[in-house]
Design an enzyme around this catalytic site. Structure first.
Site, PDB file in Angstrom:
ATOM      1  N   CYS A 146      30.193  71.556  51.317  1.00 45.36           N
ATOM      2  CA  CYS A 146      29.920  70.634  50.213  1.00 45.36           C
ATOM      3  C   CYS A 146      28.430  70.317  50.282  1.00 45.36           C
ATOM      4  O   CYS A 146      27.678  71.041  50.936  1.00 45.36           O
ATOM      5  CB  CYS A 146      30.823  69.404  50.251  1.00 45.36           C
ATOM      6  SG  CYS A 146      30.567  68.258  51.615  1.00 45.36           S
ATOM      7  N   GLY A 147      28.000  69.264  49.629  1.00 49.19           N
ATOM      8  CA  GLY A 147      26.567  68.984  49.619  1.00 49.19           C
ATOM      9  C   GLY A 147      26.044  68.637  50.997  1.00 49.19           C
ATOM     10  O   GLY A 147      25.004  69.143  51.439  1.00 49.19           O
ATOM     11  N   THR A 148      26.757  67.771  51.692  1.00 49.22           N
ATOM     12  CA  THR A 148      26.349  67.352  53.038  1.00 49.22           C
ATOM     13  C   THR A 148      27.169  68.009  54.144  1.00 49.22           C
ATOM     14  O   THR A 148      26.758  67.970  55.310  1.00 49.22           O
ATOM     15  CB  THR A 148      26.540  65.836  53.198  1.00 49.22           C
ATOM     16  OG1 THR A 148      27.921  65.537  52.944  1.00 49.22           O
ATOM     17  CG2 THR A 148      25.644  65.058  52.249  1.00 49.22           C
ATOM     18  N   GLY A 149      28.335  68.509  53.810  1.00 55.42           N
ATOM     19  CA  GLY A 149      29.307  68.960  54.821  1.00 55.42           C
ATOM     20  C   GLY A 149      30.192  67.826  55.298  1.00 55.42           C
ATOM     21  O   GLY A 149      31.194  68.057  55.974  1.00 55.42           O
ATOM     22  N   ILE A 150      29.850  66.610  54.926  1.00 58.45           N
ATOM     23  CA  ILE A 150      30.557  65.451  55.470  1.00 58.45           C
ATOM     24  C   ILE A 150      31.815  65.120  54.669  1.00 58.45           C
ATOM     25  O   ILE A 150      32.900  64.939  55.242  1.00 58.45           O
ATOM     26  CB  ILE A 150      29.618  64.236  55.541  1.00 58.45           C
ATOM     27  CG1 ILE A 150      28.485  64.515  56.528  1.00 58.45           C
ATOM     28  CG2 ILE A 150      30.391  62.989  55.979  1.00 58.45           C
ATOM     29  CD1 ILE A 150      27.377  63.464  56.520  1.00 58.45           C
ATOM     30  N   GLY A 151      31.681  65.046  53.361  1.00 60.72           N
ATOM     31  CA  GLY A 151      32.854  64.689  52.547  1.00 60.72           C
ATOM     32  C   GLY A 151      33.993  65.667  52.768  1.00 60.72           C
ATOM     33  O   GLY A 151      35.148  65.265  52.971  1.00 60.72           O
ATOM     34  N   ARG A 188      40.259  69.409  81.415  1.00 59.31           N
ATOM     35  CA  ARG A 188      39.530  68.341  80.701  1.00 59.31           C
ATOM     36  C   ARG A 188      39.618  68.505  79.200  1.00 59.31           C
ATOM     37  O   ARG A 188      40.005  67.594  78.471  1.00 59.31           O
ATOM     38  CB  ARG A 188      38.030  68.383  81.036  1.00 59.31           C
ATOM     39  CG  ARG A 188      37.607  67.959  82.369  1.00 59.31           C
ATOM     40  CD  ARG A 188      36.097  68.037  82.477  1.00 59.31           C
ATOM     41  NE  ARG A 188      35.567  69.383  82.246  1.00 59.31           N
ATOM     42  CZ  ARG A 188      34.347  69.652  81.808  1.00 59.31           C
ATOM     43  NH1 ARG A 188      33.514  68.681  81.504  1.00 59.31           N
ATOM     44  NH2 ARG A 188      33.929  70.891  81.662  1.00 59.31           N
ATOM     45  N   HIS A 189      39.204  69.667  78.729  1.00 61.82           N
ATOM     46  CA  HIS A 189      39.106  69.842  77.279  1.00 61.82           C
ATOM     47  C   HIS A 189      40.482  69.926  76.628  1.00 61.82           C
ATOM     48  O   HIS A 189      40.689  69.409  75.531  1.00 61.82           O
ATOM     49  CB  HIS A 189      38.263  71.072  76.957  1.00 61.82           C
ATOM     50  CG  HIS A 189      36.863  70.957  77.475  1.00 61.82           C
ATOM     51  ND1 HIS A 189      36.066  69.870  77.200  1.00 61.82           N
ATOM     52  CD2 HIS A 189      36.138  71.769  78.287  1.00 61.82           C
ATOM     53  CE1 HIS A 189      34.897  70.022  77.799  1.00 61.82           C
ATOM     54  NE2 HIS A 189      34.918  71.158  78.474  1.00 61.82           N
ATOM     55  N   HIS A 243      34.475  73.106  73.226  1.00 62.49           N
ATOM     56  CA  HIS A 243      35.029  71.880  73.805  1.00 62.49           C
ATOM     57  C   HIS A 243      36.079  71.199  72.932  1.00 62.49           C
ATOM     58  O   HIS A 243      36.986  70.563  73.458  1.00 62.49           O
ATOM     59  CB  HIS A 243      33.894  70.878  74.083  1.00 62.49           C
ATOM     60  CG  HIS A 243      33.032  71.283  75.227  1.00 62.49           C
ATOM     61  ND1 HIS A 243      32.014  70.491  75.719  1.00 62.49           N
ATOM     62  CD2 HIS A 243      33.015  72.407  76.000  1.00 62.49           C
ATOM     63  CE1 HIS A 243      31.413  71.096  76.731  1.00 62.49           C
ATOM     64  NE2 HIS A 243      31.999  72.273  76.916  1.00 62.49           N
ATOM     65  N   ASP A 273      32.893  72.657  47.302  1.00 64.89           N
ATOM     66  CA  ASP A 273      32.710  72.052  45.990  1.00 64.89           C
ATOM     67  C   ASP A 273      31.424  72.653  45.409  1.00 64.89           C
ATOM     68  O   ASP A 273      30.836  73.594  45.983  1.00 64.89           O
ATOM     69  CB  ASP A 273      32.712  70.515  46.061  1.00 64.89           C
ATOM     70  CG  ASP A 273      31.428  69.943  46.656  1.00 64.89           C
ATOM     71  OD1 ASP A 273      30.566  70.719  47.134  1.00 64.89           O
ATOM     72  OD2 ASP A 273      31.284  68.703  46.642  1.00 64.89           O
ATOM     73  N   HIS A 274      30.962  72.081  44.305  1.00 64.95           N
ATOM     74  CA  HIS A 274      29.754  72.598  43.646  1.00 64.95           C
ATOM     75  C   HIS A 274      28.526  72.473  44.544  1.00 64.95           C
ATOM     76  O   HIS A 274      27.643  73.320  44.527  1.00 64.95           O
ATOM     77  CB  HIS A 274      29.526  71.865  42.324  1.00 64.95           C
ATOM     78  CG  HIS A 274      29.523  70.378  42.458  1.00 64.95           C
ATOM     79  ND1 HIS A 274      30.676  69.667  42.782  1.00 64.95           N
ATOM     80  CD2 HIS A 274      28.533  69.457  42.364  1.00 64.95           C
ATOM     81  CE1 HIS A 274      30.383  68.383  42.845  1.00 64.95           C
ATOM     82  NE2 HIS A 274      29.090  68.224  42.617  1.00 64.95           N
TER      83      HIS A 274
END
Ligand code: RB5
Length: 145
Positions: A64-69, A132-133, A97, A7-8
């Site tokens: 994005c701004g945080t990478g989270i959204g 495991r992984h 992992h 995004d912007h």
């Protein structure tokens, strides 16, 4: 082939990462946005993640701004394992992992130097596999059903 989207809030960082990709011979498709005008990260996430899921691209790099959204949006696309990272160790081990197929970075969180190191290690680290992984990643994906 990599799928890029932002995004912007992540646009400038995506541009810096594209310079790294160009210099290092990686091919990519940029699914937008294409300037700094405000837009909605789920729209861009969907375009890039669909390209990964249908096999046109191997992995996505999302901004994005945080990478989270954009990571939240990406993880709603069936088949995507997206990791929002702001450190090198996480960018490495989400490949090793978690077999992450999308790396999400925040343009307002990390500078271009660190971001490029994270992209580099993400793209050069293989999934470790093993019982495991493999079992854990399969359980993560089964949560989609
Ligand atoms: C846009 O202002 C901002 O909310 C977006 O880039 C992102 O940080 C959301 O998670």
């Amino acid at each position: 082939m990599l799928a890029l989207a932002s995004d912007h809030g992540g646009f400038e960082l995506k541009q810096a990462v594209k310079e790294y990709l160009d210099k290092n011979g990686f091919t990519y498709e940029d699914f937008g946005c294409f300037n700094g005008e405000a837009c909605d990260y789920p729209d861009m996430a969907k375009l890039a993640c669909d390209a990964v899921v249908d096999g046109r691209c191997d992995k996505a790099l999302l901004f994005c701004g945080t990478g989270i959204g954009i990571s939240m949006a990406a993880n709603k696309v069936k088949g995507i394992r997206a990791a929002a990272c702001s450190d090198w160790f996480s960018a490495k081990f989400t490949r090793a992992h978690n077999d992450a197929n999308a790396l999400c970075l925040g343009g307002r969180v990390v500078g271009p130097g660190l971001a490029i190191e994270m992209v580099d290690v993400f793209l050069h680290t293989e999934f470790e596999g093993g019982d495991r992984h493999t079992r854990r990643v399969a359980k993560v994906m089964a949560l989609e059903d």
